[in-house]
Design a protein around this motif. Structure first.
Motif, PDB file in Angstrom:
ATOM      1  N   GLU A  47       0.829  -1.206   0.000  1.00  0.00           N
ATOM      2  CA  GLU A  47       0.000   0.000   0.000  1.00  0.00           C
ATOM      3  C   GLU A  47       0.862   1.254   0.000  1.00  0.00           C
ATOM      4  O   GLU A  47       0.606   2.201  -0.749  1.00  0.00           O
ATOM      5  CB  GLU A  47      -0.925   0.006   1.220  1.00  0.00           C
ATOM      6  N   VAL A  48       1.903   1.267   0.841  1.00  0.00           N
ATOM      7  CA  VAL A  48       2.785   2.426   0.921  1.00  0.00           C
ATOM      8  C   VAL A  48       3.544   2.611  -0.390  1.00  0.00           C
ATOM      9  O   VAL A  48       3.684   3.732  -0.899  1.00  0.00           O
ATOM     10  CB  VAL A  48       3.773   2.286   2.097  1.00  0.00           C
ATOM     11  N   THR A  49       4.030   1.513  -0.962  1.00  0.00           N
ATOM     12  CA  THR A  49       4.749   1.589  -2.232  1.00  0.00           C
ATOM     13  C   THR A  49       3.858   2.157  -3.331  1.00  0.00           C
ATOM     14  O   THR A  49       4.294   2.983  -4.138  1.00  0.00           O
ATOM     15  CB  THR A  49       5.267   0.197  -2.638  1.00  0.00           C
ATOM     16  N   ALA A  53       4.439   5.632  -5.585  1.00  0.00           N
ATOM     17  CA  ALA A  53       4.414   5.630  -7.049  1.00  0.00           C
ATOM     18  C   ALA A  53       3.309   6.533  -7.590  1.00  0.00           C
ATOM     19  O   ALA A  53       3.468   7.170  -8.637  1.00  0.00           O
ATOM     20  CB  ALA A  53       4.237   4.208  -7.561  1.00  0.00           C
ATOM     21  N   SER A  54       2.186   6.590  -6.887  1.00  0.00           N
ATOM     22  CA  SER A  54       1.055   7.399  -7.341  1.00  0.00           C
ATOM     23  C   SER A  54       1.279   8.886  -7.073  1.00  0.00           C
ATOM     24  O   SER A  54       0.943   9.735  -7.907  1.00  0.00           O
ATOM     25  CB  SER A  54      -0.227   6.936  -6.637  1.00  0.00           C
ATOM     26  N   TRP A  63      12.174   0.852 -10.988  1.00  0.00           N
ATOM     27  CA  TRP A  63      13.333   1.215 -10.163  1.00  0.00           C
ATOM     28  C   TRP A  63      12.974   1.175  -8.684  1.00  0.00           C
ATOM     29  O   TRP A  63      13.734   0.666  -7.858  1.00  0.00           O
ATOM     30  CB  TRP A  63      13.840   2.603 -10.545  1.00  0.00           C
ATOM     31  N   LEU A  64      11.809   1.706  -8.345  1.00  0.00           N
ATOM     32  CA  LEU A  64      11.379   1.734  -6.948  1.00  0.00           C
ATOM     33  C   LEU A  64      11.262   0.324  -6.388  1.00  0.00           C
ATOM     34  O   LEU A  64      11.702   0.041  -5.266  1.00  0.00           O
ATOM     35  CB  LEU A  64      10.038   2.465  -6.821  1.00  0.00           C
ATOM     36  N   LEU A  65      10.692  -0.588  -7.168  1.00  0.00           N
ATOM     37  CA  LEU A  65      10.445  -1.944  -6.683  1.00  0.00           C
ATOM     38  C   LEU A  65      11.684  -2.835  -6.724  1.00  0.00           C
ATOM     39  O   LEU A  65      11.932  -3.618  -5.797  1.00  0.00           O
ATOM     40  CB  LEU A  65       9.331  -2.592  -7.502  1.00  0.00           C
TER      41      LEU A  65
END
Length: 237
Positions: A47-49, A53-54, A63-65
């Motif tokens: 949820e936080v990720t 991203a949103s 890249w984030l993941l």
């Protein structure tokens, strides 16, 4: 690089290392951010990720993941890539520069307690104001009390957009600077100097010729502080 380190890199590069500003922009509690990038090193939940991203549209989700690829989406100009002049026949013409949207509080009535709560409300939009560094959120100025006739570069006109940075170290107030202060009646934007009365500050308006005289304000009436770091003038024709 772990996902925690990547979140920290986002905070460092896009929010000047300000965890509180990141938390507000993403819409998560400050304690959640601290758990992710602090000593606990808790991995962000799905949820936080998704919120990260949103909220930060130019972040490369892959890249984030996973850490693969570049931090920003392909086709987004980064700080060192921004040219002074971009002609139409260059490949970068028309691309969006890396100026991140900041929370924008348009009405003083939205602030009844503190800036963070107003920013996290559904009534707060986000806008991009380029060329102002170290900004956590934006306010709309109302009225002409801060029109500075003696120094127009330091003037804040009616409807101007005021760029602010959270100010949490109340043991060190930069006297003579302009602050936005949250009160129960909304926010005020004033130059702040010491008061002769203990437990109070003196608020000064620039436009003394219009009858805006200095006045004392009790520190207990101020629930949140932010220092003004820039102003974008708005002229509606």
């Amino acid at each position: 690089m772990s996902i925690n380190q990547r979140v920290q890199e986002i905070i460092d590069k896009l929010f000047s290392g300000n965890k509180r500003a990141f938390s507000v922009a993403v819409g998560i509690a400050a304690t959640v951010t601290e758990n992710i990038v602090g000593t606990r090193g808790t991995n962000p939940s799905f949820e936080v990720t998704c919120k990260i991203a949103s909220a930060i549209e130019n972040i490369n989700t892959e890249w984030l993941l996973t850490g693969k690829g570049s931090m920003f989406k392909t086709g987004i100009l980064q700080g060192n890539d921004i040219l002074n002049t971009v002609s139409e026949n260059e490949s970068s013409y028309g691309l969006i520069s890396d100026y991140s949207a900041r929370p924008f509080i348009e009405s003083a009535s939205l602030v009844k307690d503190n800036f963070s709560r107003a920013i996290s409300s559904n009534n707060c939009k986000t806008i991009i104001i380029p060329f102002i560094d170290g900004c956590d959120f934006l306010l709309r100025n109302h009225g002409d009390s801060m029109v500075n006739l003696s120094d127009l570069k330091k003037s804040i006109n009616d409807q101007d957009i005021v760029a602010c940075r959270f100010w949490e170290n109340l043991s060190h107030i930069r006297w003579g600077e302009v602050y936005a202060m949250a009160t129960k009646q909304g926010y005020i934007i004033k130059k702040v100097v010491p008061s002769d009365v203990k437990g109070k500050i003196t608020c000064i308006s620039f436009n003394g010729k219009k009858g805006y005289t200095p006045y004392d304000l009790s520190l207990s009436e101020i629930s949140d502080w932010a220092i003004v770091v820039g102003v974008a003038s708005v002229n509606v024709w």
